[in-house]
Scaffold this motif. Structure first.
Motif, PDB file in Angstrom:
ATOM      1  N   HIS A  22       7.459  -8.816  15.771  1.00  0.00           N
ATOM      2  CA  HIS A  22       8.462  -9.678  16.392  1.00  0.00           C
ATOM      3  C   HIS A  22       7.823 -10.606  17.431  1.00  0.00           C
ATOM      4  CE1 HIS A  22      12.387  -8.551  14.782  1.00  0.00           C
ATOM      5  NE2 HIS A  22      11.982  -7.296  14.754  1.00  0.00           N
ATOM      6  N   LEU A  23       6.899 -10.060  18.223  1.00  0.00           N
ATOM      7  CA  LEU A  23       6.239 -10.889  19.225  1.00  0.00           C
ATOM      8  C   LEU A  23       5.389 -11.967  18.557  1.00  0.00           C
ATOM      9  CD1 LEU A  23       5.114  -8.235  21.871  1.00  0.00           C
ATOM     10  CD2 LEU A  23       7.098  -9.751  21.953  1.00  0.00           C
ATOM     11  N   GLN A  24       4.668 -11.576  17.505  1.00  0.00           N
ATOM     12  CA  GLN A  24       3.834 -12.537  16.792  1.00  0.00           C
ATOM     13  C   GLN A  24       4.669 -13.671  16.199  1.00  0.00           C
ATOM     14  OE1 GLN A  24       0.047 -12.564  15.789  1.00  0.00           O
ATOM     15  NE2 GLN A  24       1.033 -14.557  15.921  1.00  0.00           N
ATOM     16  N   ASN A  25       5.791 -13.324  15.590  1.00  0.00           N
ATOM     17  CA  ASN A  25       6.664 -14.350  15.009  1.00  0.00           C
ATOM     18  C   ASN A  25       7.176 -15.316  16.067  1.00  0.00           C
ATOM     19  OD1 ASN A  25       6.395 -13.478  12.388  1.00  0.00           O
ATOM     20  ND2 ASN A  25       8.358 -12.412  12.302  1.00  0.00           N
ATOM     21  N   ALA A  26       7.518 -14.783  17.222  1.00  0.00           N
ATOM     22  CA  ALA A  26       8.052 -15.636  18.282  1.00  0.00           C
ATOM     23  C   ALA A  26       6.970 -16.503  18.918  1.00  0.00           C
ATOM     24  CB  ALA A  26       8.717 -14.773  19.354  1.00  0.00           C
TER      25      ALA A  26
END
Length: 202
Positions: A22-26
């Motif tokens: 999720h952090l990577q996508n954001a």
């Protein structure tokens, strides 16, 4: 500017990869994600029928020298060479990943916060708190699909290796982490993390 290191620790099945994803996508191209799973020792020198006896839930199962070399390359603004690990054979592939440096590095795994040098280099360390029964259910679901394991073998390994090693080496990281987050992360938790000063890029 030296990259910032974000470490995510927690028990097997706690949701570390989920949070990192999720952090990577954001964060997109501003971040790179690394997992300690890439750095298990190559066991090609051990007969295949004996490799499953190795305790993969002990920190010594990780090649910490390779982890440090990868992070050091990134901190110097250089490309990093990352091994590929095959869990079905417990060996490393001859091929490697080549990853370019990014302003943020997300390192997730069972024990990153336990390593003093990595902990000191981290701008933010996160521990995911997750009950044992949920971690076991998630591990059964993952290993049956991704690693070709039977439910019985996963349960046996959890009781014999995972649970005691969690108590010894994983859980103590909770007291060392900058933030402790719940296993049932929602969008609110993710937004709070993304607004943390350590994840801001000047």
């Amino acid at each position: 500017m030296k990259p910032r290191l974000i470490t995510i620790a927690g028990g097997s099945g706690s949701g570390k990869s989920h949070l990192a994803h999720h952090l990577q996508n954001a964060l997109g191209a501003r971040a790179s994600t690394l997992t300690l799973d890439y750095f298990y020792h190559d066991l090609s020198h051990i007969p295949s029928d004996l490799r499953h006896d190795i305790n993969f839930d002990h920190p010594d199962a990780i090649d910490w020298t390779a982890v440090t070399q990868t992070l050091d390359a990134w901190f110097l603004g250089k490309q990093a060479t990352v091994p590929r690990y095959d869990f079905s054979t417990h060996t490393r592939s001859a091929e490697h990943r080549i990853l370019a440096p990014t302003p943020l590095i997300i390192l997730e795994g069972l024990w990153p916060i336990s390593q003093e040098t990595i902990r000191r280099a981290s701008s933010l360390s996160i521990f995911i708190d997750c009950p044992a029964d949920i971690r076991l259910d998630r591990r059964i679901a993952r290993d049956a699909v991704e690693r070709g394991r039977s439910e019985e073998s996963v349960r046996r390994q959890f009781l014999e290796h995972v649970a005691p090693m969690h108590d010894l080496y994983v859980q103590p990281q909770q007291s060392l982490a900058d933030l402790v987050v719940p296993h049932d992360l929602n969008h609110h938790h993710i937004e709070q993390l993304l607004n943390h000063p350590s994840l801001e890029i000047p």
